[in-house]
Design a protein around this motif. Structure first.
Motif, short mmCIF file in Angstrom:
data_model
loop_
_atom_site.label_atom_id
_atom_site.label_comp_id
_atom_site.label_asym_id
_atom_site.label_seq_id
_atom_site.Cartn_x
_atom_site.Cartn_y
_atom_site.Cartn_z
N MET A 145 -43.90 8.81 -4.98
CA MET A 145 -42.27 8.67 -4.58
C MET A 145 -41.92 9.88 -4.41
SD MET A 145 -39.39 7.13 -3.98
CE MET A 145 -39.60 5.57 -4.61
N HIS A 146 -41.46 10.16 -2.89
CA HIS A 146 -40.97 11.57 -2.66
C HIS A 146 -39.56 11.32 -2.29
CE1 HIS A 146 -41.31 15.51 -0.79
NE2 HIS A 146 -41.61 14.92 0.31
N VAL A 147 -38.57 11.99 -2.99
CA VAL A 147 -37.00 11.81 -2.89
C VAL A 147 -36.77 13.16 -2.27
CG1 VAL A 147 -36.92 10.14 -4.70
CG2 VAL A 147 -36.81 12.63 -5.44
N PHE A 148 -35.36 13.21 -1.50
CA PHE A 148 -35.10 14.16 -0.88
C PHE A 148 -33.38 14.23 -1.14
CE2 PHE A 148 -38.70 13.17 1.35
CZ PHE A 148 -39.16 13.98 1.94
N LEU A 149 -33.02 15.52 -1.48
CA LEU A 149 -31.61 15.72 -2.07
C LEU A 149 -30.97 16.84 -0.92
CD1 LEU A 149 -32.39 16.07 -5.83
CD2 LEU A 149 -31.13 14.09 -4.53
N ASP A 150 -29.54 16.47 -0.49
CA ASP A 150 -28.86 17.54 0.29
C ASP A 150 -28.50 19.00 -0.62
OD1 ASP A 150 -27.47 19.06 1.82
OD2 ASP A 150 -26.20 17.01 2.74
N ALA A 151 -29.06 19.85 -0.25
CA ALA A 151 -28.80 21.17 -0.99
C ALA A 151 -27.70 21.93 -0.12
CB ALA A 151 -30.03 21.91 -1.38
N GLY A 152 -27.21 21.39 0.99
CA GLY A 152 -26.03 22.00 1.59
C GLY A 152 -26.75 22.89 2.92
N LYS A 153 -25.82 22.64 3.95
CA LYS A 153 -26.10 23.39 5.23
C LYS A 153 -27.53 23.32 5.74
CE LYS A 153 -22.69 26.84 3.99
NZ LYS A 153 -22.11 28.22 4.01
N GLY A 154 -27.88 22.07 5.65
CA GLY A 154 -29.17 21.82 6.22
C GLY A 154 -30.39 22.32 5.17
N SER A 155 -30.18 22.52 4.04
CA SER A 155 -31.14 22.80 3.10
C SER A 155 -31.60 21.50 2.10
CB SER A 155 -30.91 24.19 2.02
OG SER A 155 -30.63 25.09 2.45
N ILE A 156 -32.79 21.24 2.07
CA ILE A 156 -33.16 19.90 1.58
C ILE A 156 -34.10 20.15 0.37
CG2 ILE A 156 -34.39 17.76 1.83
CD1 ILE A 156 -32.15 18.02 3.56
N LEU A 157 -33.78 19.87 -0.92
CA LEU A 157 -34.80 19.92 -2.00
C LEU A 157 -35.20 18.73 -2.24
CD1 LEU A 157 -35.45 21.62 -4.56
CD2 LEU A 157 -33.09 20.71 -5.63
N ALA A 158 -36.51 18.82 -2.33
CA ALA A 158 -37.26 17.40 -2.57
C ALA A 158 -38.06 17.39 -3.68
CB ALA A 158 -38.31 17.15 -1.41
N PHE A 159 -38.52 16.32 -4.21
CA PHE A 159 -39.35 16.04 -5.33
C PHE A 159 -40.29 15.02 -5.18
CE2 PHE A 159 -35.49 17.84 -6.95
CZ PHE A 159 -35.93 18.86 -7.82
N PHE A 160 -41.63 15.15 -5.76
CA PHE A 160 -42.52 14.08 -5.92
C PHE A 160 -42.80 13.69 -7.36
CE2 PHE A 160 -44.23 16.24 -2.11
CZ PHE A 160 -44.43 15.34 -1.16
N GLU A 161 -42.72 12.23 -7.58
CA GLU A 161 -43.24 11.79 -8.94
C GLU A 161 -44.57 11.10 -8.54
OE1 GLU A 161 -42.52 8.29 -12.04
OE2 GLU A 161 -41.02 8.67 -10.83
N ILE A 162 -45.50 11.92 -9.28
CA ILE A 162 -46.96 11.32 -8.94
C ILE A 162 -47.70 10.64 -10.49
CG2 ILE A 162 -47.46 12.61 -6.88
CD1 ILE A 162 -48.34 14.85 -8.52
N PRO A 163 -47.39 9.54 -10.63
CA PRO A 163 -47.51 9.22 -11.79
C PRO A 163 -48.93 8.99 -12.47
CG PRO A 163 -47.07 7.13 -10.41
CD PRO A 163 -46.79 8.33 -9.84
N ASN A 164 -50.16 9.08 -11.26
CA ASN A 164 -51.60 8.94 -11.82
C ASN A 164 -51.96 10.51 -12.04
OD1 ASN A 164 -51.48 6.20 -11.26
ND2 ASN A 164 -52.21 6.23 -9.32
#
Length: 178
Positions: free
Chosen positions: A50-69
């Protein structure tokens, strides 16, 4: 070619839903996108994520991966935990202190504010153990100019000696040298 900006920065997280909710609650980041697949597009490895993306302001994106295996998350034991961190700008000291109060009210340890002369900052950890820094710029154009003037001399001296150069000691003495 010159880089236009960072498209996104991605980290691993323990739990994608918890991570999104935490960043929304404490840092007021909007959840903007989720991508999930059973195969990694670049390598074709069979590894659900699961790859999620968050708005960190002014075009900056902070993303995370959950990799359960994959094995449980860890950190580089040879690097002090203060080194690897994500620093995020906020507009005012009041904004930063408001976040600090909210975190502490929920039992989250916060270090600071720390005065770095050019900025003030606080430090804390997210639910996955990533160190986060919130920073408020307090530097002046004169300070920035003084640092710009000595940056290459400092870097070159460091490269030779691996000892902290003294070109910018004024930052820690709270006075501008001539």
């Amino acid at each position: 070619m010159k880089i236009e900006q960072i498209h996104h920065v991605a980290y691993r997280c323990k739990d994608a839903k918890e991570t999104v909710e935490w960043y929304r609650k404490y840092l007021n980041m909007d959840f903007i996108l989720a991508i999930a697949e059973n195969e990694v597009p670049s390598t074709k490895a069979p590894d659900p994520y699961m790859h999620v993306f968050l708005d960190a302001g002014k075009g900056s994106i902070l993303a995370f991966f959950e990799i359960p295996n994959s094995p449980p998350m860890g950190r580089d034991i040879n690097t002090p935990e203060w080194v690897q961190h994500l620093a995020l700008s906020v507009a005012t000291m009041d904004d930063m202190m408001s976040v600090k109060a909210k975190l502490e009210a929920d039992g989250i340890d916060v270090l600071g504010p720390t005065d770095h002369t050019l900025f003030q900052s606080i430090y804390f950890f997210d639910p996955s153990g990533h160190r986060i820094e919130l920073a408020v710029n307090t530097g002046t154009p004169d300070m920035n100019k003084k640092l710009d003037t000595v940056k290459w001399d400092m870097l070159n001296e460091w490269a030779k000696t691996k000892k902290a150069p003294h070109h910018a000691d004024w930052m820690h003495k709270k006075e501008l040298s001539s």
